[in-house]
Design an enzyme around this catalytic site. Structure first.
Site, PDB file in Angstrom:
ATOM      1  N   LYS A   1      39.564  53.908  34.247  1.00  0.00           N
ATOM      2  CA  LYS A   1      38.692  54.408  35.312  1.00  0.00           C
ATOM      3  C   LYS A   1      38.765  55.945  35.371  1.00  0.00           C
ATOM      4  CE  LYS A   1      39.214  50.227  38.128  1.00  0.00           C
ATOM      5  NZ  LYS A   1      39.564  49.710  39.465  1.00  0.00           N
TER       6      LYS A   1
ATOM      7  N   PHE B   1      34.226  47.934  50.525  1.00  0.00           N
ATOM      8  CA  PHE B   1      34.534  49.065  49.634  1.00  0.00           C
ATOM      9  C   PHE B   1      33.576  49.167  48.442  1.00  0.00           C
ATOM     10  CE2 PHE B   1      37.266  45.433  48.512  1.00  0.00           C
ATOM     11  CZ  PHE B   1      36.967  45.266  47.174  1.00  0.00           C
TER      12      PHE B   1
ATOM     13  N   THR C   1      45.890  43.794  41.553  1.00  0.00           N
ATOM     14  CA  THR C   1      44.847  44.741  41.986  1.00  0.00           C
ATOM     15  C   THR C   1      45.456  45.898  42.774  1.00  0.00           C
ATOM     16  OG1 THR C   1      43.222  42.963  42.046  1.00  0.00           O
ATOM     17  CG2 THR C   1      42.700  44.948  43.317  1.00  0.00           C
TER      18      THR C   1
ATOM     19  N   GLU D   1      30.597  41.291  30.936  1.00  0.00           N
ATOM     20  CA  GLU D   1      30.928  42.723  30.981  1.00  0.00           C
ATOM     21  C   GLU D   1      30.770  43.379  29.607  1.00  0.00           C
ATOM     22  OE1 GLU D   1      34.813  42.748  32.803  1.00  0.00           O
ATOM     23  OE2 GLU D   1      34.002  42.110  34.744  1.00  0.00           O
TER      24      GLU D   1
ATOM     25  N   ARG E   1      49.581  49.069  36.074  1.00  0.00           N
ATOM     26  CA  ARG E   1      49.448  49.569  37.454  1.00  0.00           C
ATOM     27  C   ARG E   1      50.809  49.744  38.118  1.00  0.00           C
ATOM     28  NH1 ARG E   1      44.417  45.525  38.818  1.00  0.00           N
ATOM     29  NH2 ARG E   1      42.681  46.904  38.239  1.00  0.00           N
TER      30      ARG E   1
ATOM     31  N   TYR F   1      30.085  45.589  39.120  1.00  0.00           N
ATOM     32  CA  TYR F   1      30.862  45.035  40.248  1.00  0.00           C
ATOM     33  C   TYR F   1      30.008  44.171  41.175  1.00  0.00           C
ATOM     34  CZ  TYR F   1      35.111  47.764  39.279  1.00  0.00           C
ATOM     35  OH  TYR F   1      36.273  48.275  38.720  1.00  0.00           O
TER      36      TYR F   1
ATOM     37  N   ASN G   1      43.457  52.672  41.044  1.00  0.00           N
ATOM     38  CA  ASN G   1      44.370  51.837  40.244  1.00  0.00           C
ATOM     39  C   ASN G   1      44.105  51.921  38.735  1.00  0.00           C
ATOM     40  OD1 ASN G   1      42.088  50.287  40.136  1.00  0.00           O
ATOM     41  ND2 ASN G   1      42.951  48.503  41.177  1.00  0.00           N
TER      42      ASN G   1
ATOM     43  N   HIS H   1      40.400  48.890  34.658  1.00  0.00           N
ATOM     44  CA  HIS H   1      39.706  47.624  34.891  1.00  0.00           C
ATOM     45  C   HIS H   1      39.985  46.688  33.723  1.00  0.00           C
ATOM     46  CE1 HIS H   1      36.585  44.654  35.649  1.00  0.00           C
ATOM     47  NE2 HIS H   1      36.351  44.715  34.354  1.00  0.00           N
TER      48      HIS H   1
ATOM     49  N   ARG I   1      45.243  40.720  31.872  1.00  0.00           N
ATOM     50  CA  ARG I   1      45.406  40.820  33.329  1.00  0.00           C
ATOM     51  C   ARG I   1      46.885  40.956  33.696  1.00  0.00           C
ATOM     52  NH1 ARG I   1      41.178  41.814  36.949  1.00  0.00           N
ATOM     53  NH2 ARG I   1      42.455  40.789  38.506  1.00  0.00           N
TER      54      ARG I   1
HETATM   55  P1  IDP Z   1      40.638  43.962  39.907  1.00  0.00           P
HETATM   56  O1  IDP Z   1      40.251  45.336  39.437  1.00  0.00           O
HETATM   57  O2  IDP Z   1      42.133  43.781  39.905  1.00  0.00           O
HETATM   58  O3  IDP Z   1      39.917  42.867  39.150  1.00  0.00           O
HETATM   59  P2  IDP Z   1      38.826  43.397  42.122  1.00  0.00           P
HETATM   60  O4  IDP Z   1      39.140  42.523  43.275  1.00  0.00           O
HETATM   61  O5  IDP Z   1      37.865  42.897  41.100  1.00  0.00           O
HETATM   62  O6  IDP Z   1      40.226  43.838  41.442  1.00  0.00           O
HETATM   63  O7  IDP Z   1      38.296  44.769  42.721  1.00  0.00           O
HETATM   64  C1  IDP Z   1      37.714  45.732  41.881  1.00  0.00           C
HETATM   65  C2  IDP Z   1      38.263  47.089  42.238  1.00  0.00           C
HETATM   66  O8  IDP Z   1      37.884  47.397  43.580  1.00  0.00           O
HETATM   67  C3  IDP Z   1      39.789  47.196  42.242  1.00  0.00           C
HETATM   68  O9  IDP Z   1      40.326  47.420  40.961  1.00  0.00           O
HETATM   69  C4  IDP Z   1      39.999  48.367  43.168  1.00  0.00           C
HETATM   70  O10 IDP Z   1      39.780  49.600  42.479  1.00  0.00           O
HETATM   71  C5  IDP Z   1      38.881  48.180  44.188  1.00  0.00           C
HETATM   72  N1  IDP Z   1      39.380  47.470  45.373  1.00  0.00           N
HETATM   73  C6  IDP Z   1      39.705  46.162  45.457  1.00  0.00           C
HETATM   74  N2  IDP Z   1      40.127  45.842  46.701  1.00  0.00           N
HETATM   75  C7  IDP Z   1      40.071  46.991  47.400  1.00  0.00           C
HETATM   76  C8  IDP Z   1      40.377  47.327  48.767  1.00  0.00           C
HETATM   77  O11 IDP Z   1      40.797  46.484  49.559  1.00  0.00           O
HETATM   78  N3  IDP Z   1      40.183  48.628  49.107  1.00  0.00           N
HETATM   79  C9  IDP Z   1      39.723  49.572  48.257  1.00  0.00           C
HETATM   80  N4  IDP Z   1      39.425  49.298  46.974  1.00  0.00           N
HETATM   81  C10 IDP Z   1      39.585  48.035  46.553  1.00  0.00           C
HETATM   82 MG    MG Z   2      37.922  42.296  39.117  1.00  0.00          MG
END
Ligand code: IDP
Ligand code: MG
Length: 149
Positions: free
Chosen positions: A9, A57, A91, A126, A102, A49, A112, A115, A85
């Site tokens: 990212k 968010f 996450t 994707e 992470r 997304y 974080n 992706h 993963r």
């Molecule tokens: P992932 O990246 O671990 O698959 P997802 O739930 O798909 O997680 O969410 C995508 C991205 O959205 C996360 O990597 C993170 O950057 C952001 N994100 C997820 N949950 C939150 C939150 O509660 N607050 C702010 N950003 C979030």
């Molecule tokens: Mg995801």
């Protein structure tokens, strides 16, 4: 063999972590299939997304992901969606174990750094969103016979 989509990212790119992240996938034994360094549009990130469109968010996430360059990659290997993963961690970096990307390299859920596709089906979608079929490079690494029995 499975394929997954991984992207460093904008925060990971700015922090100079592309090499560290590539290194981990390479050293595990996975095969690089495609890579692209680019700044994605906000519309592109909204498509990427789409499953999160109802989250509070979502807009901020898509804006952030299009605010600077990302390093997009396709990696291949046995069970790579699940193993990838696990390599990423949770996450929320605060829940990620040391040893994971992470868990070792970041702190904030909104920054974080990486992706990775969460299911085989999403990986296919994707990869199709980020790469043309002709950008996926077909070759046989010489290490293959020493990685798989
Ligand atoms: P992932 O990246 O671990 O698959 P997802 O739930 O798909 O997680 O969410 C995508 C991205 O959205 C996360 O990597 C993170 O950057 C952001 N994100 C997820 N949950 C939150 C939150 O509660 N607050 C702010 N950003 C979030
Ligand atoms: Mg995801």
């Amino acid at each position: 063999m499975e394929r997954t989509f991984v992207a460093v990212k904008p925060d990971g790119v700015q922090r100079g972590l592309c090499g560290e992240i590539m290194k981990r996938f390479e050293q595990r034994g996975f095969r690089l299939v495609a890579a692209k360094f680019q700044q994605a549009s906000e519309e592109h990130m909204q498509k990427h997304y789409l499953d999160l469109k109802d989250k509070p968010f979502y807009q901020g996430l898509c804006k952030y992901m299009s605010s600077g360059p990302v390093f997009a990659m396709v990696w291949e290997g046995r069970s790579i969606v699940k193993l990838g993963r696990m390599m990423l961690g949770e996450t929320n970096p605060a829940d990620s174990k040391p040893g994971s990307i992470r868990g070792d390299l970041c702190i904030d859920i909104g920054r974080n750094i990486i992706h990775g596709s969460d299911t085989l089906e999403n990986a296919k979608t994707e990869i199709g969103l980020w790469f043309k079929a002709e950008e996926l490079v077909d070759y046989k690494p010489c290490s293959q016979a020493f990685l798989y029995e």
